[in-house]
Design an enzyme around this catalytic site. Structure first.
Site, PDB file in Angstrom:
ATOM      1  N   LYS A 177       6.933   9.200  -8.803  1.00 33.44           N
ATOM      2  CA  LYS A 177       7.600   7.997  -9.199  1.00 33.44           C
ATOM      3  C   LYS A 177       8.214   8.517 -10.656  1.00 33.44           C
ATOM      4  CE  LYS A 177       5.397   4.339  -6.836  1.00 33.44           C
ATOM      5  NZ  LYS A 177       4.451   3.220  -7.130  1.00 33.44           N
ATOM      6  N   LYS A 184       7.099   7.567   4.458  1.00 33.31           N
ATOM      7  CA  LYS A 184       6.265   6.108   4.532  1.00 33.31           C
ATOM      8  C   LYS A 184       7.474   5.293   4.697  1.00 33.31           C
ATOM      9  CE  LYS A 184       2.727   3.258   2.882  1.00 33.31           C
ATOM     10  NZ  LYS A 184       2.011   2.766   1.680  1.00 33.31           N
ATOM     11  N   LYS A 201       9.254  -0.414   1.418  1.00 33.86           N
ATOM     12  CA  LYS A 201      10.241  -1.790   0.788  1.00 33.86           C
ATOM     13  C   LYS A 201      11.159  -1.335  -0.211  1.00 33.86           C
ATOM     14  CE  LYS A 201       6.414  -3.910  -1.858  1.00 33.86           C
ATOM     15  NZ  LYS A 201       5.376  -2.847  -1.530  1.00 33.86           N
TER      16      LYS A 201
END
Length: 328
Positions: free
Chosen positions: A111, A192, A195
């Site tokens: 991230k 993965k 969202k």
């Protein structure tokens, strides 16, 4: 009964991956375990959130928990921020963690990669996650494969506290279902289903209309060839779709493979879409009822009050063991 604790962030729309990888398991566990399920809004703010969107998404996720089949009479559903003990124990665990441990977290590396500046919250949030779990002395923690590293840190911090201040914390075990624990993206089975993916075609959102679901699955990436075979190493794209099919139809992977032998991907993807639509339509209807009634607020209040009794005692005990002067 053994205690289970898990949570989902209210950032972005919940996906079919969240439902299969987490929420379906929540529903199964509530009949055999003492279950605490939370919306982890304190984790969501490790990256900037627009206030109105955070409020809406927090309520939406909580309502989806109930719509998915979690019974508030059996399981406690609550907002993380409604129980201040999470933040307090999170700070205490931050003081027990080492910089090197946090620097090794692969999610932080992913991230923060390529960014000029990274918030400190993103760096230390694994200690808050550890506090979330240990606060309730949970025995089992349903986690995806990508969260196993954070659970290992939780276990390390629990052992460290027990060694330094005396045995207190239960060391939790991961609960990872054999199939479907990690549903992958529809456009790239090496990633993965998320969202936060900027491409909406990569995921099925739980509130997607039926026609949108059908279109996304008809366009889902498939491997070369035409055989519907479960082989994650050789055919990752089709294996991912078969995992989804299995969870939404109740058929085993072997039964799915036999059903579509010699038929190719077309019929398989068309039937898959109908199974996904049939799975999500009742959930969507229940979700609308919950949002319109406003009942979710009473459910969250009741859940927070119930779990706070456990959480507040843990913080009092921990502070006493660490040497804090008790409040009079």
């Amino acid at each position: 009964m053994k205690r289970v604790l898990s949570g989902i962030q209210p950032s972005g729309q919940l996906t079919l991956g969240n439902y299969i990888g987490a929420m379906q398991n929540f529903v199964k566990l509530q009949d055999t375990h003492e279950c605490f399920f939370m919306v982890v809004d304190l984790h969501a703010i490790t990256v900037p959130q627009e206030p109105a969107a955070l409020r809406e998404q927090s309520e939406a996720v909580a309502a989806l928990f109930i719509a998915a089949g979690i019974d508030p009479a059996k399981a406690s559903v609550f907002m993380q921020s409604h129980v201040p003990a999470h933040a307090e124990l999170g700070w205490l665990f931050t003081t027990l963690a080492y910089m090197g441990e946090l620097e090794r977290m692969t999610q932080f590396k992913d991230k923060s990669s390529g960014k000029d500046s990274v918030g400190a919250g993103l760096f230390v949030y694994p200690t808050l996650m550890a506090a979330d779990i240990l606060l309730y002395n949970a025995d089992l923690v349903p986690v995806g494969d990508d969260q196993k590293q954070h659970l290992e840190l939780t276990r390390d911090l629990g052992h460290r506290f027990n060694a330094r201040f005396g045995d207190y914390f239960t060391i939790p075990e991961p609960y990872i279902p054999k199939i479907g624990a990690r549903i992958m993206s529809l456009d790239d089975a090496s990633k993965k289903m998320s969202k936060s993916n900027p491409n909406p075609a990569s995921y099925i959102a739980l509130l997607d209309p039926p026609d949108v679901i059908r279109k996304k699955l008809s366009r889902a990436t498939t491997d070369s060839g035409r055989d519907v075979i479960y082989n994650p190493a050789e055919k990752p794209e089709v294996s991912n779709l078969m995992s989804i099919y299995s969870h939404c139809s109740g058929l085993t992977l072997e039964e799915i493979q036999a059903k579509y032998e010699g038929q190719g991907y077309g019929a398989f993807k068309k039937d898959l879409a109908e199974h996904v639509v049939a799975t999500l339509e009742p959930l969507q209807q229940r979700y609308r009822e919950i949002r319109e009634s406003g009942e979710i607020h009473a459910i969250l209040k009741q859940g927070a009050e119930r779990v706070a009794q456990v959480a507040n005692k843990t913080v009092r005990d921990v502070k006493e063991k660490m040497g804090f002067l008790p409040a009079q």
